[in-house]
Design an enzyme around this catalytic site. Structure first.
Site, PDB file in Angstrom:
ATOM      1  N   ASP A  67      53.778  72.355  67.155  1.00  0.00           N
ATOM      2  CA  ASP A  67      54.484  72.135  65.899  1.00  0.00           C
ATOM      3  C   ASP A  67      54.992  70.686  65.935  1.00  0.00           C
ATOM      4  OD1 ASP A  67      56.055  72.702  63.498  1.00  0.00           O
ATOM      5  OD2 ASP A  67      57.795  72.642  64.849  1.00  0.00           O
TER       6      ASP A  67
HETATM    7 MG   LIG Z   1      59.355  72.922  63.361  1.00  0.00          MG
END
Ligand SMILES: [Mg+2]
Length: 227
Positions: free
Chosen positions: A8
């Site tokens: 991420d």
């Molecule tokens: Mg994030």
């Protein structure tokens, strides 16, 4: 053995709150909206998270998130909500003006290059993430970049991961880990996809119920222990 990391970006590799704060602050000045106080930034940040969670649950579309969050925020502070669209357009680019790495994320990703395959998996917009990944140098280190806007589906939906699995070399789900700060998008996404989950929790929050969290790390350096 982990051979593949799905990273991420916002709040994991990069300090999103720092970029968000600088972007909103600078644009308040640019748009002549007066001072944006810390309290206002905190309120905006909260509103923003709520809108993104609604997107993760497929209740609304991304354009609705991008403009709606600013419409709500402006409305609460007596600013013309119709400024939201223009403000958001500038905001997407402004987000890439402030690059703050979390821990030594750049050095960590660089040191793992060639040892494992590394990919970006992000729900951020194409405009913002492209600029950010280039400015941070991550675009050159990654083996691939998957953005929900290009895939047409957001994490945590399984539809996001289909194109990822089709593209990456590793086919054994047990060798793939998703590393992220969000329970609702990254961890839930990893659970839906049947891959290993690693929650990045630098604030050492309480581990919640209802999630299959295989690993918890408070510092990105701990990723080496998984490899
Ligand atoms: Mg994030």
């Amino acid at each position: 053995m982990i051979t593949t990391i799905l990273w991420d970006v916002d709040g994991t590799l990069l300090d999103f709150k720092a970029a968000e704060k600088a972007a909103v602050r600078n644009l308040f000045e640019e748009f002549g909206l007066g001072e944006c106080t810390d309290e206002m930034i905190a309120r905006y940040s909260f509103i923003n998270e709520i809108w993104w969670q609604r997107l993760e649950r497929n209740e609304i579309t991304k354009p609705e998130v991008l403009n709606g969050r600013f419409r709500q925020f402006f409305g609460e502070y007596g600013i013309d909500p119709d400024l939201a669209e223009k403000f958001n357009q500038r905001y997407q680019l402004a987000l890439g003006d402030t690059i703050v790495y979390r821990d030594d994320s750049y050095e960590i990703v660089k040191s793992l290059k060639g040892k494992v395959k590394q990919y970006v998996v992000s729900n951020g917009t194409v405009i913002a993430q492209t600029k950010k990944l280039k400015a941070s140098g991550f675009d050159e280190l990654m083996d691939g970049i998957f953005l929900s806007e290009e895939i047409g589906c957001e994490k945590p939906n399984i539809g996001f991961f289909g194109p990822v699995f089709e593209t990456i070399e590793e086919k054994r789900r047990s060798q793939i880990v998703i590393v992220g700060d969000s329970l609702t998008s990254d961890i839930r996404g990893g659970m839906n996809a049947g891959i290993v989950t690693c929650w990045y929790d630098p604030e050492k929050k309480e581990i919640p119920e209802g999630y299959r969290i295989d690993h918890v790390i408070a510092d990105l350096h701990e990723i080496y222990s998984l490899i």
